[in-house]
Design a protein around this motif. Structure first.
Motif, short mmCIF file in Angstrom:
data_model
loop_
_atom_site.label_atom_id
_atom_site.label_comp_id
_atom_site.label_asym_id
_atom_site.label_seq_id
_atom_site.Cartn_x
_atom_site.Cartn_y
_atom_site.Cartn_z
N PHE A 107 6.86 -4.58 10.24
CA PHE A 107 6.64 -3.19 11.25
C PHE A 107 6.95 -2.07 10.23
O PHE A 107 6.63 -0.85 10.86
CB PHE A 107 8.30 -3.71 12.41
CG PHE A 107 9.41 -3.99 11.99
CD1 PHE A 107 10.32 -2.45 11.86
CD2 PHE A 107 9.46 -5.58 11.62
CE1 PHE A 107 11.54 -2.92 11.25
CE2 PHE A 107 11.03 -5.12 11.62
CZ PHE A 107 12.21 -3.91 11.69
N ASP A 108 7.71 -2.15 9.19
CA ASP A 108 7.38 -0.70 8.15
C ASP A 108 6.35 -0.86 7.46
O ASP A 108 6.50 1.23 7.76
CB ASP A 108 8.94 -0.71 8.23
CG ASP A 108 10.50 -0.54 8.29
OD1 ASP A 108 10.07 0.45 9.48
OD2 ASP A 108 11.73 -0.60 7.64
N ILE A 109 5.62 -1.22 7.50
CA ILE A 109 4.38 -1.11 7.12
C ILE A 109 2.96 -0.82 8.15
O ILE A 109 2.27 -0.48 7.33
CB ILE A 109 4.17 -2.36 5.57
CG1 ILE A 109 5.37 -2.25 4.49
CG2 ILE A 109 3.12 -2.44 5.20
CD1 ILE A 109 5.05 -1.40 3.52
N ILE A 110 3.33 -1.61 9.28
CA ILE A 110 2.08 -1.37 9.82
C ILE A 110 2.27 -0.19 10.32
O ILE A 110 3.15 0.98 10.37
CB ILE A 110 2.34 -2.37 10.97
CG1 ILE A 110 2.46 -4.31 10.64
CG2 ILE A 110 1.89 -1.88 12.38
CD1 ILE A 110 2.72 -4.58 12.01
N GLY A 111 0.59 0.55 9.69
CA GLY A 111 0.80 2.16 10.29
C GLY A 111 0.78 3.31 8.90
O GLY A 111 0.30 4.05 9.10
N SER A 112 1.28 2.42 8.23
CA SER A 112 1.03 2.98 7.13
C SER A 112 -0.35 3.56 6.54
O SER A 112 -1.53 3.19 7.13
CB SER A 112 1.23 1.54 5.94
OG SER A 112 3.01 1.69 5.44
N LYS A 113 -0.54 4.58 5.45
CA LYS A 113 -1.98 4.89 5.21
C LYS A 113 -2.15 4.21 3.73
O LYS A 113 -1.51 3.82 3.00
CB LYS A 113 -2.10 6.03 4.82
CG LYS A 113 -2.18 7.18 6.28
CD LYS A 113 -2.38 8.28 6.30
CE LYS A 113 -1.48 9.76 5.52
NZ LYS A 113 -2.40 10.76 5.53
N ILE A 114 -3.31 3.45 3.73
CA ILE A 114 -4.34 3.18 2.80
C ILE A 114 -4.74 3.94 1.35
O ILE A 114 -5.97 4.21 2.24
CB ILE A 114 -5.03 1.90 2.66
CG1 ILE A 114 -4.19 0.84 3.62
CG2 ILE A 114 -5.49 1.18 1.30
CD1 ILE A 114 -3.09 0.36 3.42
N VAL A 115 -4.32 4.48 0.69
CA VAL A 115 -5.13 5.61 -0.51
C VAL A 115 -5.03 4.77 -2.13
O VAL A 115 -5.10 4.79 -2.15
CB VAL A 115 -4.10 6.93 -0.32
CG1 VAL A 115 -4.53 8.00 -1.32
CG2 VAL A 115 -3.92 7.15 1.19
N GLU A 116 -6.56 5.54 -2.44
CA GLU A 116 -6.66 5.12 -3.27
C GLU A 116 -7.66 5.85 -4.38
O GLU A 116 -8.49 6.26 -3.39
CB GLU A 116 -7.71 3.58 -3.19
CG GLU A 116 -8.28 3.28 -4.68
CD GLU A 116 -8.74 1.75 -4.28
OE1 GLU A 116 -8.08 1.03 -4.34
OE2 GLU A 116 -9.93 1.48 -4.97
N LYS A 117 -6.74 6.97 -5.31
CA LYS A 117 -7.13 8.00 -6.35
C LYS A 117 -8.08 9.02 -4.99
O LYS A 117 -8.30 9.42 -5.27
CB LYS A 117 -8.37 7.37 -6.50
CG LYS A 117 -8.48 6.18 -8.01
CD LYS A 117 -9.90 6.02 -8.42
CE LYS A 117 -9.80 4.96 -9.35
NZ LYS A 117 -10.58 4.85 -9.91
N GLY A 118 -6.86 9.20 -4.58
CA GLY A 118 -6.24 10.52 -3.71
C GLY A 118 -7.35 10.15 -2.41
O GLY A 118 -6.85 11.06 -1.53
#
Length: 186
Positions: A107-118
């Motif tokens: 439940f802490d990971i849900i809502g996270s942004k996925i970012v790769e090389k900015g």
């Protein structure tokens, strides 16, 4: 207690802990199927919310997965609660389940942004487990969908793809590698 659960449900604060299986024996015992990575969340005296109301754990044997609830005292009563999901609150989960370094509750990971090389690839909207492996279900960023890339994709939650989870930001930022390739080939 029922009022507290309703308030938690309204705030989207409930976490599933276990699913009640078939009845065993004649005293109202049931099998429990864990829906959590934390069996320690099943403790004697804990009260859990279910679709039929509160259930208080009288005992739980982790090796055999057999549980007994204070409110259930017969085989017939136990059969009536088969397939119910038991819930607790996020705060109770955090209180009872101690995480190691670099471990997170789903439940802490849900809502996270996925970012790769900015570049923002998208946001985590769900976590699924297949064959013992966790996968992040990602809703692709609108700018990438406009480039005709899929609206959603899956990322295996392994060190090969997940470099770092920055929990100091809100929402959390998950730094990845090779995930743009996954998206482009989905």
């Amino acid at each position: 207690m029922q009022k507290e659960w309703k308030e938690s449900l309204a705030k989207n604060d409930l976490v599933s802990v276990a699913k009640i299986g078939r009845s065993v024996g004649f005293k109202g015992e049931v099998l429990l199927h864990l829906l959590s990575d934390f069996p320690e969340s099943l403790q004697k005296g804990n009260t859990y919310f279910s679709q039929i109301g509160d259930l208080t754990l009288e005992y739980y044997h982790a090796k055999s997965s057999v549980a007994k609830f204070v409110q259930i005292n017969s085989k017939e009563s136990a059969k009536q609660i088969t397939n119910l999901i038991l819930y607790t609150t996020k705060s109770q989960s955090k209180e009872q389940c101690k995480l190691q370094e670099n471990e997170f509750f789903w439940f802490d990971i849900i809502g996270s942004k996925i970012v790769e090389k900015g570049e923002v690839l998208g946001g985590v909207y769900e976590i699924e487990r297949f064959c013992g492996q966790d996968f992040l279900s990602v809703q692709t960023d609108a700018s990438l969908v406009a480039q005709k890339l899929p609206k959603t994709f899956l990322i295996p939650y392994t060190a090969r793809y997940i470099l770092e989870v920055d929990s100091m930001q809100n929402p959390k930022v998950i730094q990845t590698q090779f995930c743009k390739e996954i998206l482009e080939n989905s």
